[in-house]
Design a protein around this motif. Structure first.
Motif, short mmCIF file in Angstrom:
data_model
loop_
_atom_site.label_atom_id
_atom_site.label_comp_id
_atom_site.label_asym_id
_atom_site.label_seq_id
_atom_site.Cartn_x
_atom_site.Cartn_y
_atom_site.Cartn_z
N SER A 162 19.13 -32.16 -16.38
CA SER A 162 20.00 -32.42 -15.47
C SER A 162 20.75 -33.90 -15.76
CB SER A 162 19.19 -32.93 -14.28
OG SER A 162 18.43 -31.66 -13.63
N GLU A 163 21.70 -34.07 -14.99
CA GLU A 163 22.40 -35.39 -15.43
C GLU A 163 22.84 -36.11 -13.99
OE1 GLU A 163 26.37 -37.03 -17.70
OE2 GLU A 163 26.63 -35.30 -16.53
N LYS A 164 22.28 -37.12 -13.49
CA LYS A 164 22.24 -37.89 -12.49
C LYS A 164 21.95 -37.17 -11.04
CE LYS A 164 26.08 -40.80 -14.04
NZ LYS A 164 27.48 -41.45 -13.76
N GLY A 165 20.85 -36.26 -11.46
CA GLY A 165 20.19 -35.41 -10.29
C GLY A 165 20.85 -34.11 -10.22
N LYS A 166 21.98 -33.85 -10.95
CA LYS A 166 22.55 -32.39 -10.95
C LYS A 166 22.17 -31.62 -12.09
CE LYS A 166 26.88 -33.99 -8.23
NZ LYS A 166 28.17 -34.25 -8.33
N LEU A 167 21.93 -30.28 -11.53
CA LEU A 167 21.29 -29.34 -12.57
C LEU A 167 22.56 -29.14 -13.52
CD1 LEU A 167 19.06 -27.68 -13.70
CD2 LEU A 167 19.86 -25.90 -12.07
N LYS A 168 22.42 -29.13 -14.81
CA LYS A 168 23.64 -28.80 -15.76
C LYS A 168 23.37 -27.59 -16.65
CE LYS A 168 26.63 -32.11 -14.72
NZ LYS A 168 27.85 -31.77 -14.29
N VAL A 169 22.01 -27.70 -16.95
CA VAL A 169 21.55 -26.32 -18.00
C VAL A 169 20.11 -26.06 -17.47
CG1 VAL A 169 21.23 -25.92 -20.40
CG2 VAL A 169 23.07 -27.38 -19.76
N VAL A 170 19.92 -24.48 -17.92
CA VAL A 170 18.53 -24.02 -17.64
C VAL A 170 18.38 -23.26 -18.92
CG1 VAL A 170 17.31 -22.66 -16.29
CG2 VAL A 170 18.89 -23.70 -15.16
N LYS A 171 17.29 -23.52 -19.93
CA LYS A 171 17.19 -22.98 -20.87
C LYS A 171 15.90 -21.95 -20.74
CE LYS A 171 17.53 -23.58 -25.80
NZ LYS A 171 17.67 -24.71 -26.94
N THR A 193 20.37 -19.47 -22.37
CA THR A 193 20.76 -20.58 -21.79
C THR A 193 22.12 -20.70 -20.83
OG1 THR A 193 20.49 -21.41 -24.16
CG2 THR A 193 21.42 -22.98 -22.76
N TYR A 194 21.87 -21.08 -19.53
CA TYR A 194 22.74 -21.04 -18.58
C TYR A 194 23.30 -22.38 -18.28
CZ TYR A 194 19.86 -16.74 -17.29
OH TYR A 194 19.22 -15.68 -17.45
N PHE A 195 24.53 -22.30 -18.47
CA PHE A 195 25.39 -23.68 -18.25
C PHE A 195 25.67 -23.70 -16.78
CE2 PHE A 195 24.92 -23.38 -22.72
CZ PHE A 195 25.13 -24.84 -22.92
N VAL A 196 25.43 -24.51 -15.82
CA VAL A 196 25.47 -24.53 -14.46
C VAL A 196 26.42 -25.55 -13.95
CG1 VAL A 196 24.01 -24.80 -12.25
CG2 VAL A 196 23.05 -23.74 -14.57
N ASN A 197 27.06 -25.16 -12.86
CA ASN A 197 27.81 -26.04 -12.14
C ASN A 197 27.71 -25.71 -10.54
OD1 ASN A 197 30.12 -27.93 -11.52
ND2 ASN A 197 31.37 -26.53 -10.97
N ASP A 198 27.39 -26.60 -9.82
CA ASP A 198 27.04 -26.39 -8.40
C ASP A 198 26.14 -25.39 -8.06
OD1 ASP A 198 28.98 -28.34 -7.46
OD2 ASP A 198 30.47 -27.06 -7.23
N GLY A 199 25.24 -25.33 -8.74
CA GLY A 199 23.91 -24.49 -8.90
C GLY A 199 24.22 -23.14 -9.14
N LYS A 200 25.34 -22.82 -9.80
CA LYS A 200 25.79 -21.14 -10.49
C LYS A 200 26.07 -21.41 -11.89
CE LYS A 200 27.57 -20.17 -5.76
NZ LYS A 200 28.79 -19.57 -5.30
N PRO A 201 25.87 -20.50 -12.48
CA PRO A 201 26.12 -20.29 -13.92
C PRO A 201 27.57 -20.29 -14.03
CG PRO A 201 25.12 -18.28 -13.43
CD PRO A 201 25.02 -19.22 -12.16
#
Length: 208
Positions: A84-93, A106-114
Motif C-alpha cells: 500500500s501507499e498512504k493507506g491505498k492498496l497498490k499491489v497484491v502478490k 501479481t495484481y496491480f490495483v486501483n480503487d480496489g480493482k486490478p
C-alpha cells in the motif's frame, strides 16, 4: 466631490478586476484538476503500462508499505503480501508452490480493482546429469493481462525453458509476447476476490 466619485470608481474597477482574476484562477484550477483526472484514467494499454511502471519502481525501491501471511494447504504452500501507499492498496502478490510447480500472481490495483495482472508459472523436472549431481530444467510461462472496467482488453503470453547446465539461458525480456487465444480473467478474478477477503489476515495457517 469629484474626487470622492473618482476614488469610488477606481475602487469599484479594482474590485471587479480582482473578482474576474479570482474566477479565472478558479476556472484554471478546475480545468487543471479535470485534466489530471483524465490523465489518471487507466483506460488504455499505454496508460496501464505507465501506471504499472510507476508502481513497479516504488515496489522495487521498497517504498510501499507491506503486510502479509503464509499458509499451508494440503501439498501446496504459499504466501500473500499486500502493498500500500498512504493507506491505498497498490499491489497484491500471491506465491504458491508444491514439489515441482510454482506460481506467482501479481495484481496491480486501483480503487480496489486490478488493472494489470502478471502471472508467472514454472514447472521443473530432472533433465539428465549424474545421480549425485542431477540437472534440471524449468518450463516457464508468463502471462500479462491488461484490464479496463473489469474486462481484459489485451492478454499476452510467452514461454521459455531454463536449464541448470546451460550458460546461455534465454532472458524473459528477449522473448517476444504472443496474443493469447483465451483472453479471460474469470479465474484470476475469483482468486483476487479470495485474496481480498483475506486482506485483514495476519496469522499464518491453513489454506485461504
Amino acid at each position: 466631490m469629484k474626487k470622492v466619485f473618482l476614488i469610488s470608481g477606481l475602487l469599484l474597477i479594482f474590485s471587479c478586476k480582482k473578482d474576474i482574476e479570482h474566477k479565472v484562477s478558479d476556472l484554471g484550477s478546475k480545468v487543471k484538476s479535470h485534466s489530471l483526472d483524465i490523465d489518471n484514467n487507466l483506460n488504455s494499454v499505454d496508460r496501464i503500462k505507465q501506471e504499472y511502471s510507476s508502481v513497479s519502481s516504488k515496489l522495487l525501491a521498497k517504498k510501499l508499505d507491506s503486510v502479509g501471511f503464509e499458509y499451508e494447504c494440503e501439498e501446496m504452500s504459499g504466501n500473500v503480501v499486500y502493498y500500500s501507499e498512504k493507506g491505498k492498496l497498490k499491489v497484491v502478490k500471491h506465491f504458491q508452490a508444491d514439489s515441482h510447480f510454482s506460481s506467482t500472481e501479481t495484481y496491480f490495483v486501483n480503487d480496489g480493482k486490478p488493472y494489470f495482472i502478471f502471472q508467472d508459472e514454472t514447472v521443473w523436472s530432472f533433465d539428465g546429469g549424474l545421480p549425485d549431481k542431477p540437472e534440471t530444467k524449468d518450463e516457464v510461462k508468463e502471462k500479462r493481462y491488461y484490464i479496463v472496467d473489469n474486462q481484459a482488453i489485451q492478454c499476452l503470453e510467452k514461454e521459455y525453458t531454463l536449464k541448470s547446465n546451460s550458460s546461455n539461458n534465454p532472458k524473459s525480456e528477449n522473448i517476444p509476447n504472443k496474443e493469447m487465444k483465451n483472453c479471460s480473467i474469470v479465474e484470476l478474478q475469483k482468486s483476487f476476490d479470495i485474496l481480498m477477503k483475506n486482506k485483514g489476515r495476519r496469522s499464518d495457517g491453513k489454506c485461504l
